[in-house]
Design an enzyme around this catalytic site. Structure first.
Site: not given
Length: 468
Positions: A161, A282, A288, A295
């Site tokens: 979980h 970024s 970043k 992804e």
């Protein structure tokens, strides 16, 4: 464009086909990638025609030589596609007639584009499985096994979980995905058997009226068997749907792995660092470090599943035998194979260059994750579960780490805590080492998994060598 320029043009008059319909009907822009397997199948079919006495030796040689010339044109990017070429099959046949004259028309004797395209697609998919997918998938499994062997000492929280649950070995985590991908490899090999069935000789739908030896053709093209029914032969695309389904399962495994690593690479976790080669920055925020490779692996799973679902809907309402709807098989299949190629290679690169921060993973462990170990110390387990729950609540109430509770604290909850050795439970290495059962997270159990996976890969290598 006159309809007479088509292979089927003699059926119609001189009225030109609507240009929109021309584009709508054409598949040459994407099925041209079947050009080489189409030529391979045509060479074999010419040989079968010669064996059946339907071509003489000179005609067979001329056809095969002409097809070889066409293959050279494709490879050198000099093949010219004409506006009348609906698909790669008609393009190759048209060019063959240009090169060798009327003898080229004999190649189509008894053969339909229906059984031709079905054969080409099976040949193409078999080739992609053998030459690319198999190797790329095994490469990822090997990377996982190697890292599992090298990084056995690293401990980290195991999650359920997405909440910290019990300590496990990093190697145990890696092996879990190695086993999933090994199952994917097994499914791919089983799928390959069903891909490797030859429909050629089925004609348009009723079979071939000439004495073509289909088993001989099958041997020439390296198929394991032939389709037993001509209607099935021209219309069956189960192998496409099965491949798309297999790709969906594989990509979902890679997507879940990617999601884990995305989370683990955040500053909040900092368990892993993704190499610069597979990260981006970024355009606005210079600090970043974005895990774009992971992804996109996650995103491709949705795209691949969409192709599987979409083509399944194409098939669900089709009447028997061939229908033009089946032309939709290629774009779905090509898109999935192309995306899998990139996904597998990027995944292998990320996994092989990943850096694991063992101090961070160890620091993320907390003694409350050993509450289950405390319950194991007591019997029966369900009663122990209640007792340990009270101990956890006591620690929370006192704002203490559960390991900081004294023996007297434990005895205030239950008199079963009469052994001072109970406090030795608060040891993470001891915790993982108690799981000695096959498939567990102890050192010995994980080593057994690694050894078994290595043996399976060796078995695969031996099977391939025998097949060759």
């Amino acid at each position: 464009m006159e309809s007479g320029g088509k292979l089927w043009g003699c059926r119609f008059g001189d009225q030109p086909i609507d240009p929109v319909m021309e584009r709508f009907n054409s598949s040459i822009n994407y099925d041209k990638r079947l050009c080489y397997v189409d030529i391979l199948g045509s060479k074999a079919y010419a040989t079968a025609l010669f064996k059946a006495g339907l071509l003489d030796q000179v005609e067979c040689a001329d056809i095969c030589h002409g097809l070889a010339s066409i293959e050279d044109e494709w490879r050198s990017a000099t093949f010219r596609i004409n506006p009348s070429d609906e698909d790669v099959h008609s393009a190759n046949e048209r060019r063959l007639k240009e090169l060798i004259g009327s003898a080229g028309g004999k190649l189509h004797t008894g053969r339909s584009r229906n059984d031709q395209v079905a054969t080409d697609l099976r040949l193409w998919l078999r080739q992609e499985i053998d030459e690319s997918l198999d190797g790329f998938l095994v490469q990822i499994i090997q990377v996982l096994i190697e890292r599992a062997q090298d990084e056995m000492d690293i401990l980290l929280p195991g999650y359920t979980h997405l909440q910290r649950a019990q300590p496990i070995r990093w190697s145990h985590y890696l092996c879990s995905y190695a086993w999933s991908l090994w199952s994917d490899w097994n499914r791919l090999m089983q799928l390959r058997d069903r891909v490797n069935v030859m429909p050629l000789g089925s004609g348009a739908l009723a079979g071939n009226p000439f004495p073509i030896d289909r088993h001989y053709l099958s041997d020439l093209l390296g198929f394991d068997s032939i389709t037993p029914n001509s209607l099935l032969g021209v219309s069956d695309r189960d192998f496409v749907v099965e491949f798309l389904s297999w790709a969906s399962i594989l990509s979902s495994h890679l997507s879940r792995l990617a999601e884990d690593l995305i989370i683990y690479s955040t500053k909040e976790f900092n368990f892993v660092t993704i190499a610069d080669a597979y990260s981006t920055g970024s355009s606005l925020m210079p600090q970043k470090r974005n895990p774009d490779g992971l992804e996109l692996i996650r995103a491709k799973a949705g795209r691949i599943f969409g192709q599987m679902a979409g083509f399944s809907m194409v098939l669900k309402g089709l009447p028997s035998a061939y229908n033009k709807d089946l032309q939709e098989d290629k774009e779905a299949l090509f898109d999935v194979v192309d995306n899998l190629f990139c996904t597998l290679q990027v995944a292998a690169g990320i996994l092989s260059t990943l850096k694991v921060n063992g101090e961070k993973t160890l620091g993320a462990l907390s003694s409350d994750m050993l509450a289950t170990d405390l319950a194991y110390h007591l019997v029966p387990f369900r009663d122990a579960h209640v007792t340990v729950g009270k101990i956890v609540a006591m620690a929370e109430t006192q704002h203490k780490d559960i390991a900081a509770l004294t023996l007297e604290d434990l005895q205030s909850i239950s008199s079963v805590f009469d052994d001072p050795s109970v406090t030795n439970i608060w040891n993470y290495e001891h915790s993982v080492e108690q799981y000695q059962v096959t498939g567990g997270t102890s050192r010995r159990a994980v080593q057994k998994q690694i050894d078994d996976l290595k043996a399976l890969l060796e078995f695969r290598k031996g099977s391939i060598s025998t097949a060759l």
